[in-house]
Scaffold this motif. Sequence first.
Motif, PDB file in Angstrom:
ATOM      1  N   LEU A   1       1.052   8.324   8.129  1.00  0.00           N
ATOM      2  CA  LEU A   1       1.034   9.528   8.970  1.00  0.00           C
ATOM      3  C   LEU A   1       0.745   9.158  10.422  1.00  0.00           C
ATOM      4  O   LEU A   1      -0.031   8.259  10.703  1.00  0.00           O
ATOM      5  N   SER A   2       1.383   9.903  11.310  1.00  0.00           N
ATOM      6  CA  SER A   2       1.229   9.631  12.743  1.00  0.00           C
ATOM      7  C   SER A   2       0.859  10.944  13.444  1.00  0.00           C
ATOM      8  O   SER A   2       1.468  11.989  13.188  1.00  0.00           O
TER       9      SER A   2
ATOM     10  N   SER B   1       6.422  12.692  11.211  1.00  0.00           N
ATOM     11  CA  SER B   1       5.744  12.311   9.960  1.00  0.00           C
ATOM     12  C   SER B   1       6.244  13.190   8.823  1.00  0.00           C
ATOM     13  O   SER B   1       6.449  12.716   7.697  1.00  0.00           O
TER      14      SER B   1
ATOM     15  N   THR C   1       9.527  12.076   7.766  1.00  0.00           N
ATOM     16  CA  THR C   1       9.446  10.808   7.036  1.00  0.00           C
ATOM     17  C   THR C   1       9.061  11.069   5.575  1.00  0.00           C
ATOM     18  O   THR C   1       9.551  10.395   4.662  1.00  0.00           O
TER      19      THR C   1
ATOM     20  N   ALA D   1       7.460   4.694   7.662  1.00  0.00           N
ATOM     21  CA  ALA D   1       6.712   5.169   8.831  1.00  0.00           C
ATOM     22  C   ALA D   1       7.720   5.802   9.778  1.00  0.00           C
ATOM     23  O   ALA D   1       8.909   5.445   9.756  1.00  0.00           O
TER      24      ALA D   1
END
Length: 317
Positions: free
Chosen positions: A7-8, A19, A22, A90
């Motif tokens: 997670l970003s 995220s 993704t 990611a």
Amino acid sequence: MAALVLLSYEQGNTLRSTSLSTITAALQLEKEVDVLLVGETLNERLDQAIHLNGVRRVLAAKDPSFAHMQAESVANLMASLASDYEFILAPANAEGKNILPRLAGLLDVQPISEVTKIIDKSTFVRPIYAGSLLATVCSKDKKKLLSIRGIAFTPIKTIGGNAEIKEVTLPSPLPENQKSIFLNLKLSQSNRPELEAAKIIISGGRGMQSSDNFTLLEKIADLLNAAIGASRAAVDSGFVSNDFQVGQTGKIVAPELYIAVALSGATQHLAGMKDSKIVVAINKDPDAPIFKASDYGIVGDIFEILPRLEEGLKNRI
Ligand code: FAD
């Protein structure tokens, strides 16, 4: 086997929409998708993460060495978790691009970057040559490391999930002779939408002539609640900082509306915005390549057109 997604976050506790995209990509590969949440403190982020739709488990790693997503720490942690996963994903943003290659080095596999389409569990589509071509690549690695282009996958919902939490820690303290250490963070402050998530973007190029002239774009951005972008030439000329840059070596965007102002439309710029739904170009050169990539074009001098556009918008909004 399952898939793991890193997670970003934006500054604060906002999960980047890349995220969420993704996770969508991971769900195309595996039914069981776990997410990895790292940070110095996790509280609010953890409360959000457990509700992410489709997520089985949140791996929560709390450690001071994760405070700034330092790539060495996060890659080491991910390497220690990798045995449980066939797919590790990611977002293809600065964090993903920093961490995944290091992880690939640690695991001795070939990462596949900027994936825009998943054909099957080992076949992926990714752009090459600044987005001019799409390559279909087949990976024979047992473990697949993928960075995902957010705009290519619909984000999952942030509600509806009920993931379990599993605490994870670095297997051993990192060596003291790390090759990079965190010194400081300088953030550009803005109340505008984040460039990669904005529905409307107005970008300026070298033809803006100066940093002061970007206020012409800011006035329009304020009226449209738009983010501001720039070409690399505008960044290199010092008009704006490089976090505004759109393109092959900048940010990849796909807003509903992209207004390209006094930029020529070089291939490397188009690579970052050609998936925009509607493109409007303003340029004094009728032969500027940007017009070929635009739905609407205005040929003229921006110093005449931008104030008129601003007035027109003020009268309508
Ligand atoms: P220019 O090409 O100089 O265009 C300026 C435009 O403004 C012209 O079309 C001109 O007609 C118009 N203009 C000037 N004055 C006015 C006026 N008063 N009114 C109206 N129109 C006016 N570029 C990126 O943008 N993003 C990237 O990520 C990127 N990555 C790159 C990676 C590599 C490896 C390389 C080699 C290049 C990369 N570039 C990138 C650079 C790219 O090739 C171009 O040089 C750059 O995009 C040009 O920027 P520009 O369009 O603002 O400038």
